[in-house]
Scaffold this active site. Sequence first.
Site, PDB file in Angstrom:
ATOM      1  N   LYS A  82      46.129  44.488  32.570  1.00 56.00           N
ATOM      2  CA  LYS A  82      46.704  45.498  33.474  1.00 56.00           C
ATOM      3  C   LYS A  82      48.225  45.395  33.505  1.00 56.00           C
ATOM      4  CE  LYS A  82      42.598  46.152  33.657  1.00 56.00           C
ATOM      5  NZ  LYS A  82      42.124  46.956  32.559  1.00 56.00           N
ATOM      6  N   GLU A  93      50.270  44.872  44.432  1.00 55.48           N
ATOM      7  CA  GLU A  93      50.529  46.302  44.611  1.00 55.48           C
ATOM      8  C   GLU A  93      50.430  46.626  46.088  1.00 55.48           C
ATOM      9  OE1 GLU A  93      47.796  48.714  42.365  1.00 55.48           O
ATOM     10  OE2 GLU A  93      48.845  48.359  40.474  1.00 55.48           O
ATOM     11  N   HIS A 115      32.402  49.621  43.734  1.00 54.26           N
ATOM     12  CA  HIS A 115      32.972  49.903  42.417  1.00 54.26           C
ATOM     13  C   HIS A 115      31.952  50.420  41.418  1.00 54.26           C
ATOM     14  CE1 HIS A 115      36.590  48.304  44.042  1.00 54.26           C
ATOM     15  NE2 HIS A 115      36.007  47.163  44.302  1.00 54.26           N
ATOM     16  N   ARG A 143      37.161  53.543  26.242  1.00 56.38           N
ATOM     17  CA  ARG A 143      35.797  53.806  25.754  1.00 56.38           C
ATOM     18  C   ARG A 143      35.375  55.209  26.181  1.00 56.38           C
ATOM     19  NH1 ARG A 143      35.385  51.003  30.649  1.00 56.38           N
ATOM     20  NH2 ARG A 143      34.352  52.263  32.238  1.00 56.38           N
TER      21      ARG A 143
HETATM   22  C1  MV4 Z   1      43.742  50.007  44.404  1.00 54.01           C
HETATM   23  C2  MV4 Z   1      43.304  50.461  45.661  1.00 54.01           C
HETATM   24  C3  MV4 Z   1      44.236  50.599  46.657  1.00 54.01           C
HETATM   25  N1  MV4 Z   1      45.531  50.321  46.414  1.00 54.01           N
HETATM   26  N2  MV4 Z   1      45.041  49.742  44.210  1.00 54.01           N
HETATM   27  C4  MV4 Z   1      39.423  49.569  42.421  1.00 54.01           C
HETATM   28  C5  MV4 Z   1      39.041  49.734  40.993  1.00 54.01           C
HETATM   29  C6  MV4 Z   1      40.273  49.438  40.212  1.00 54.01           C
HETATM   30  N3  MV4 Z   1      40.330  50.294  39.074  1.00 54.01           N
HETATM   31  C7  MV4 Z   1      41.385  49.654  41.175  1.00 54.01           C
HETATM   32  N4  MV4 Z   1      40.812  49.814  42.472  1.00 54.01           N
HETATM   33  C8  MV4 Z   1      41.579  50.065  43.557  1.00 54.01           C
HETATM   34  N5  MV4 Z   1      42.900  49.831  43.390  1.00 54.01           N
HETATM   35  C9  MV4 Z   1      45.906  49.891  45.212  1.00 54.01           C
HETATM   36  N6  MV4 Z   1      47.179  49.588  45.008  1.00 54.01           N
HETATM   37  C10 MV4 Z   1      41.951  50.739  45.847  1.00 54.01           C
HETATM   38  C11 MV4 Z   1      41.087  50.539  44.785  1.00 54.01           C
HETATM   39  C12 MV4 Z   1      39.720  50.836  45.083  1.00 54.01           C
HETATM   40  C13 MV4 Z   1      39.049  51.851  44.423  1.00 54.01           C
HETATM   41  C14 MV4 Z   1      39.644  52.578  43.407  1.00 54.01           C
HETATM   42  C15 MV4 Z   1      38.961  53.563  42.762  1.00 54.01           C
HETATM   43  C16 MV4 Z   1      37.655  53.851  43.133  1.00 54.01           C
HETATM   44  C17 MV4 Z   1      37.053  53.138  44.115  1.00 54.01           C
HETATM   45  C18 MV4 Z   1      37.723  52.130  44.776  1.00 54.01           C
HETATM   46  C19 MV4 Z   1      37.097  51.420  45.787  1.00 54.01           C
HETATM   47  C20 MV4 Z   1      37.752  50.423  46.418  1.00 54.01           C
HETATM   48  C21 MV4 Z   1      39.064  50.127  46.066  1.00 54.01           C
END
Ligand code: MV4
Length: 500
Positions: free
Chosen positions: A118, A202, A237, A294
């Site tokens: 990342k 973040e 997730h 993917r």
């Molecule tokens: C975050 C976030 C809030 N703030 N980053 C979860 C999956 C990963 N790809 C990144 N994720 C998140 N990153 C910041 N700075 C909240 C999530 C997150 C989330 C993101 C997408 C779909 C569902 C989620 C469920 C919980 C938290």
Amino acid sequence: MNKINKILVANRGEIALRVMRSAKEMGIKTVAIYSEADRNALHVRFADEAVCVGGPKSSESYLRGDVIIKVCQDLGVDAIHPGYGFLSENAGFAQQVQQAGIIFIGPSPEAIELMGSKLAAKAAVAKYNIPMVPGTEEAITDVEAAKLIAQEVGFPILIKASAGGGGKGMRVVESVEVFEEQMQLAVSEATSAFGDGSVFIEKYIGSPRHIEIQVLGDTHGNIVHLFERECSIQRRHQKVIEEAPSAVLTPALRDEMGQCAVNVAKACDYVGAGTVEFLLDENLNFYFLEMNTRLQVEHPVTEQITGLDLVKEQILVAEGNLLRFKQEELQINGHALELRVYAEDPANNFLPDIGRLETYKRPQGLGVRVDDGFEQGMDISIYYDPMIAKLVSFGKDRQEAIEKMLRAIDEYQITGIETTLPFGTYVLQHEAFVSGNFDTKFIDRYFTPEALAKQPEEDTEEVAAVLAAILLQNHNPKQVTAAAMTTSATDSNWRKNRLK
Ligand code: MV4
């Protein structure tokens, strides 16, 4: 140009079938691999040739890159399609495939590796001015320096593992007092889970929507985007419902996010189908999160609204063909929804419910697509993902897609195991979903197992009652009914902004 005559699909279940169908239409021979648990699986029957590669555990079969490459050499296979999961984002495997003179249907090993980190991904896309969540640009090494940055961006913050992704290795930190202990926990978790303890910070976006953009690149440097998918309805997730297009993107925002996604793909010379994930906050600011290198589970909703076969396009670019269309030639037609039908009991905390499909009858009709890998009488195996099917609906607009999905869920007959079908009905009838005012907290905020037992009529009444209570609360905050307390206490501004 490198004509592909025979493809090995290094996967199982619905996606193996999905890939082989497109290959067959293109006149390409197909080879299935299977584990001892999958002898009678549909993907084995569908393929022109099939080879058992090992035991039931994935580590003994579907993850045996060496064995799979050997099968390709023995059978004269030109190309490997990895599907999703298993070896699909394994840069080492992609490299070995290439070295064996076989085409890997996907991006270069370098692109997979870059996007697998990342931090490296963020660094690589930085020169394209991609919006990113404020935080650290490098792995945290100095706790005190990290604390300062955390205070600058403001709590709560999120500590993420660089080698993580898809929600793995994330920790929310509420205040500076607990920062150090949380950071140490995050580092040791990341070290044991990924063998890489690099973590970064973040700002925590509290109620984001998850919007991802499909991209497609050829080997000549051309990259287009195929619009967005909304994937906010997820649990731990695990996505449950996806749709395209999103109910909240304006054409201008779609163009802007699409252009960003294309630039992310350019930053790693992307070839094939990929997905760029963004968070969208309540003020419609978007932030790049990560890129998935993917074909994704939810790709069918994009296929429905664009009329393209993404697997065909993947194969064509893997052969070295130019992309067959320019960005300006692509457009959205209609609206598509996907419900992932899992062998899980939504009334019992989504506990996996494996067993035999005593009855299994798929819904049919205009605007309904079922991608699955099972037939009546088959067992859902304990060894693999509990997804039974992807139920996709397609209509002229969002409402028609919802109506078709509700009808299709109703028509779907599955007995012998509990599934997430009733959960789909619950979500699609929920006021927040219907109005488009939802985010990644939808399930936490609204879903209780009791809700499943209720009749739709009662649901509608309750939605009306809750809405009335919220309006009342906005009018006079002290007069809050019990119903409004439970809902609005955790409510997001997606809703508040709309109600204003
Ligand atoms: C975050 C976030 C809030 N703030 N980053 C979860 C999956 C990963 N790809 C990144 N994720 C998140 N990153 C910041 N700075 C909240 C999530 C997150 C989330 C993101 C997408 C779909 C569902 C989620 C469920 C919980 C938290």
